[in-house]
Write a protein that holds these residues in place. Structure first.
Motif, PDB file in Angstrom:
ATOM      1  N   PHE A  82      25.787  -9.976 -32.221  1.00  0.00           N
ATOM      2  CA  PHE A  82      25.508 -11.116 -33.089  1.00  0.00           C
ATOM      3  C   PHE A  82      24.666 -12.188 -32.403  1.00  0.00           C
ATOM      4  N   GLN A  83      24.140 -11.872 -31.216  1.00  0.00           N
ATOM      5  CA  GLN A  83      23.277 -12.747 -30.430  1.00  0.00           C
ATOM      6  C   GLN A  83      23.928 -14.097 -30.148  1.00  0.00           C
ATOM      7  N   TRP A  84      25.152 -14.045 -29.648  1.00  0.00           N
ATOM      8  CA  TRP A  84      25.890 -15.240 -29.259  1.00  0.00           C
ATOM      9  C   TRP A  84      25.825 -15.490 -27.755  1.00  0.00           C
ATOM     10  N   ILE A  85      24.966 -14.784 -27.053  1.00  0.00           N
ATOM     11  CA  ILE A  85      24.845 -14.927 -25.604  1.00  0.00           C
ATOM     12  C   ILE A  85      24.190 -16.279 -25.288  1.00  0.00           C
ATOM     13  N   ALA A 143      18.124 -17.667 -18.249  1.00  0.00           N
ATOM     14  CA  ALA A 143      17.251 -18.301 -19.232  1.00  0.00           C
ATOM     15  C   ALA A 143      17.164 -17.444 -20.484  1.00  0.00           C
ATOM     16  N   MET A 144      16.889 -18.115 -21.588  1.00  0.00           N
ATOM     17  CA  MET A 144      16.757 -17.451 -22.884  1.00  0.00           C
ATOM     18  C   MET A 144      15.282 -17.489 -23.307  1.00  0.00           C
ATOM     19  N   GLY A 172      11.195  -8.736 -14.127  1.00  0.00           N
ATOM     20  CA  GLY A 172      10.773  -9.602 -15.225  1.00  0.00           C
ATOM     21  C   GLY A 172      11.838  -9.770 -16.308  1.00  0.00           C
ATOM     22  N   PRO A 173      11.445 -10.404 -17.422  1.00  0.00           N
ATOM     23  CA  PRO A 173      12.392 -10.625 -18.517  1.00  0.00           C
ATOM     24  C   PRO A 173      12.933  -9.301 -19.062  1.00  0.00           C
ATOM     25  N   VAL A 174      14.193  -9.330 -19.479  1.00  0.00           N
ATOM     26  CA  VAL A 174      14.867  -8.129 -19.975  1.00  0.00           C
ATOM     27  C   VAL A 174      14.983  -8.211 -21.501  1.00  0.00           C
ATOM     28  N   PRO A 175      14.579  -7.146 -22.217  1.00  0.00           N
ATOM     29  CA  PRO A 175      14.719  -7.167 -23.676  1.00  0.00           C
ATOM     30  C   PRO A 175      16.180  -7.331 -24.089  1.00  0.00           C
ATOM     31  N   TYR A 176      16.411  -8.154 -25.099  1.00  0.00           N
ATOM     32  CA  TYR A 176      17.766  -8.416 -25.582  1.00  0.00           C
ATOM     33  C   TYR A 176      18.450  -7.118 -26.015  1.00  0.00           C
ATOM     34  N   ALA A 177      17.673  -6.149 -26.466  1.00  0.00           N
ATOM     35  CA  ALA A 177      18.236  -4.877 -26.929  1.00  0.00           C
ATOM     36  C   ALA A 177      18.914  -4.090 -25.809  1.00  0.00           C
ATOM     37  N   LEU A 178      18.606  -4.392 -24.555  1.00  0.00           N
ATOM     38  CA  LEU A 178      19.235  -3.687 -23.440  1.00  0.00           C
ATOM     39  C   LEU A 178      20.600  -4.265 -23.077  1.00  0.00           C
ATOM     40  N   LEU A 179      20.957  -5.427 -23.632  1.00  0.00           N
ATOM     41  CA  LEU A 179      22.256  -6.023 -23.346  1.00  0.00           C
ATOM     42  C   LEU A 179      23.353  -5.216 -24.023  1.00  0.00           C
ATOM     43  N   ARG A 180      24.385  -4.894 -23.261  1.00  0.00           N
ATOM     44  CA  ARG A 180      25.477  -4.054 -23.760  1.00  0.00           C
ATOM     45  C   ARG A 180      26.714  -4.866 -24.125  1.00  0.00           C
ATOM     46  N   LYS A 236      29.250  -8.740 -23.036  1.00  0.00           N
ATOM     47  CA  LYS A 236      29.490  -9.957 -22.274  1.00  0.00           C
ATOM     48  C   LYS A 236      30.787  -9.800 -21.480  1.00  0.00           C
ATOM     49  N   VAL A 237      30.710 -10.048 -20.182  1.00  0.00           N
ATOM     50  CA  VAL A 237      31.879  -9.978 -19.307  1.00  0.00           C
ATOM     51  C   VAL A 237      32.631 -11.298 -19.431  1.00  0.00           C
TER      52      VAL A 237
END
Length: 166
Positions: free
Chosen positions: A61-64, A88-89, A130-138, A140-141
């Motif tokens: 839900f992109q709450w990061i 950073a976002m 470099g910047p990481v695509p949001y789609a690669l985020l699995r 939140k710890v």
């Protein structure tokens, strides 16, 4: 008659096992799971061989937010996962090396985040790839499970990350 009862009993058990397996898979894939962390990049927050609990709803839900610790697929090797902190976002400018005499800034594009390990001297992170695509985020710890003497919720940001963002 006895054979019929055995067959029906076996089918009932198989159905129960399949249902439990489906529920476990969906829970671990879409809600939350456990992760074994290896490597020194997040020291002292997360040590090698620590076990943490992650939830997947924040990434879906992109709450990061800045300061969160996330698990992501490695941008350089998609078979591995990395545990890093969001520095950073999208839309932020990040200084690759705040201690350098001549600072170089990099813009974080839309749909990306900047990830760095807490142990900056021993971490391969966005400063390298470099910047990481949001789609690669699995996920939140948010909770450390092992070792038991460190059991508890993880703080959002133990260090001042504002120095790195312009």
């Amino acid at each position: 008659m006895v054979l019929k009862r055995i067959v029906w009993k076996t089918l009932g058990i198989c159905r129960y096992v399949i249902q439990c397996g489906c529920i476990a898979h969906c829970t671990l894939e879409y809600v939350a799971d456990f992760v074994f962390c290896f490597g020194p990049s997040m020291q002292p927050t997360i040590l090698s061989k620590d076990v943490v609990f992650t939830e997947h709803l924040s990434t879906r839900f992109q709450w990061i937010q800045k300061g969160d610790i996330v698990i992501a697929k490695s941008p350089t090797n998609h078979e591995e996962f990395v545990c890093k902190r969001v520095i950073a976002m999208a839309g932020d400018e990040v200084c690759r090396d705040p201690t350098a005499w001549r600072k170089s800034y990099e813009y974080v594009p839309l749909g990306h985040v900047w990830l760095e390990g807490d142990n900056t001297v021993n971490s391969t992170d966005s400063r390298k790839y470099g910047p990481v695509p949001y789609a690669l985020l699995r996920g939140k710890v948010f909770f450390k499970i092992w070792p038991l003497n460190d059991l508890g919720f993880l703080k959002s940001c133990p260090q001042d990350i504002s120095k790195k963002i312009r």
